[in-house]
Design a protein around this motif. Structure first.
Motif, PDB file in Angstrom:
ATOM      1  N   TYR A 107       3.163 -12.635  -0.129  1.00  0.00           N
ATOM      2  CA  TYR A 107       3.275 -11.227   0.245  1.00  0.00           C
ATOM      3  C   TYR A 107       4.604 -10.642  -0.270  1.00  0.00           C
ATOM      4  CZ  TYR A 107       2.575  -7.114   3.261  1.00  0.00           C
ATOM      5  OH  TYR A 107       2.374  -5.846   3.736  1.00  0.00           O
ATOM      6  N   GLY A 108       4.493  -9.580  -1.051  1.00  0.00           N
ATOM      7  CA  GLY A 108       5.699  -8.918  -1.533  1.00  0.00           C
ATOM      8  C   GLY A 108       6.399  -9.605  -2.687  1.00  0.00           C
ATOM      9  N   GLU A 110       6.942  -9.337  -5.893  1.00  0.00           N
ATOM     10  CA  GLU A 110       6.701  -8.238  -6.809  1.00  0.00           C
ATOM     11  C   GLU A 110       6.637  -8.648  -8.278  1.00  0.00           C
ATOM     12  OE1 GLU A 110       9.680  -5.332  -6.016  1.00  0.00           O
ATOM     13  OE2 GLU A 110       8.964  -4.932  -3.970  1.00  0.00           O
ATOM     14  N   ASN A 129      -0.917  -9.698  -1.250  1.00  0.00           N
ATOM     15  CA  ASN A 129      -0.638  -8.311  -0.904  1.00  0.00           C
ATOM     16  C   ASN A 129       0.741  -7.895  -1.449  1.00  0.00           C
ATOM     17  OD1 ASN A 129      -0.206  -5.850   0.722  1.00  0.00           O
ATOM     18  ND2 ASN A 129      -2.029  -6.559   1.811  1.00  0.00           N
ATOM     19  N   CYS A 130       0.780  -6.771  -2.158  1.00  0.00           N
ATOM     20  CA  CYS A 130       2.028  -6.244  -2.734  1.00  0.00           C
ATOM     21  C   CYS A 130       2.606  -7.123  -3.830  1.00  0.00           C
ATOM     22  CB  CYS A 130       3.074  -5.998  -1.654  1.00  0.00           C
ATOM     23  SG  CYS A 130       2.591  -4.744  -0.451  1.00  0.00           S
ATOM     24  N   PHE A 132       2.910  -6.718  -7.140  1.00  0.00           N
ATOM     25  CA  PHE A 132       2.717  -5.582  -8.023  1.00  0.00           C
ATOM     26  C   PHE A 132       2.579  -5.944  -9.495  1.00  0.00           C
ATOM     27  CE2 PHE A 132       5.431  -3.520  -4.571  1.00  0.00           C
ATOM     28  CZ  PHE A 132       4.314  -3.085  -3.864  1.00  0.00           C
ATOM     29  N   GLY A 152      -2.310  -3.697  -3.688  1.00  0.00           N
ATOM     30  CA  GLY A 152      -1.049  -3.577  -4.406  1.00  0.00           C
ATOM     31  C   GLY A 152      -0.952  -4.396  -5.675  1.00  0.00           C
TER      32      GLY A 152
END
Length: 290
Positions: A107-108, A110, A129-130, A132, A152
């Motif tokens: 998660y996150g 990026e 999730n996230c 990117f 995301g």
């Protein structure tokens, strides 16, 4: 990247301290361990359904290209929970065979671009999730749970494997997803593609029985949906609806909600006298018999 403490434990940027783990209440006193090499924090409490082994709660190092070991301190790694959460610099990971559950582990992250997943995997809830920078991923055939998995990401096309059960909120708010294929095994679909404005093609295979609340809500590029006769239940605003938004800034980051309406040009294709036809008529949506 520096550590939280002088002994090298933890990373900056995770958004939480080394000693806090969301899955445990403050009153609990779980057996949380740090590996002999100091790189991994883990417990002996993997989710129900996992074989005997450990759940890895955090990576404490600074490498950005990582191969997760199959054994840590002689214990089988069977689950990852928030392991790399917030590790923005992470670029690639190999997850070992034997891991069954991945929950919010990336998660996150990026900058994550490459991920290798094991055939043993069953669930990727909140896993990416996230993320990117994630544009492609190979999913093992046995994964059943994709709840909140890909919001995301940069995935543009995705086919859920046969046997998938849960796709709830799996791509919610994605700006990149354009095509999805949903197998007949899917049971839970709540908000799966809500606010996916660039989704233009969705294939729903025969066997799906429920299109849950907001499944395709505000999918403004999805103008046609073929709904199989197996679908018997439609949730609130599940198909064909969009929000009426008054944007308050040029970047369309903020808006005032003015209600909802049917997506202009949207229509449903389906079998005559099916629940799909009833839904279309009840909601003023054009229906085309196939």
């Amino acid at each position: 990247m520096k550590a939280y403490y002088s002994d090298g434990r933890g990373r900056y940027g995770t958004g939480e301290s080394y000693d806090y783990f969301y899955k445990y209440d403050e009153e609990e006193n779980p057996e949380i361990c740090t590996s002999s090499d100091g790189l991994w924090t883990y417990d002996y409490n993997p989710p129900e359904g996992c074989p005997d082994g450990i759940e890895v709660l955090r990576y404490n190092g600074c490498e950005t290209n990582i191969i997760i070991p199959q054994l840590i301190d002689g214990n089988n790694v069977v689950s990852l929970d928030s392991t790399f959460d917030g590790f923005y610099e992470l670029e690639s990971v190999v997850v070992p065979e034997g891991v069954v559950y991945i929950t919010g582990a990336f998660y996150g992250c990026e900058n994550l671009k490459n991920i290798a997943l094991p055939q043993s995997l069953k669930s990727v809830e909140y896993a990416f999730n996230c993320c990117f920078s994630l544009e492609k991923i190979n999913i093992p055939a046995g994964v059943e749970n994709f709840s909140n998995a890909f919001a995301g990401t940069k995935l543009e096309s995705f086919t859920f494997p046969q046997g998938t059960k849960d796709i709830s909120n799996s791509f919610e708010g994605s700006n990149y997803i354009r095509k999805v294929v949903i197998p007949g095994s899917v049971v839970y679909t709540d908000g799966a593609f809500a606010d996916c404005e660039n989704l233009s093609e969705a294939v729903i295979e025969d066997g799906v029985e429920i299109l849950d609340d907001y499944m395709f809500h505000h999918c403004t590029s999805l103008l046609e949906l073929v709904i199989p006769e197996s679908v018997q239940t439609f949730g609130k605003s599940s198909v064909g609806y969009m929000e009426i938004r008054e944007y308050t800034d040029p970047g369309k980051m903020g808006y005032k909600l003015k209600g909802e309406c049917i997506v202009p040009g949207f229509h449903i294709k389906g079998v005559k006298n099916s629940e799909a036809e009833c839904y279309a008529k009840d909601n003023g949506i054009p229906f085309i018999e196939i």
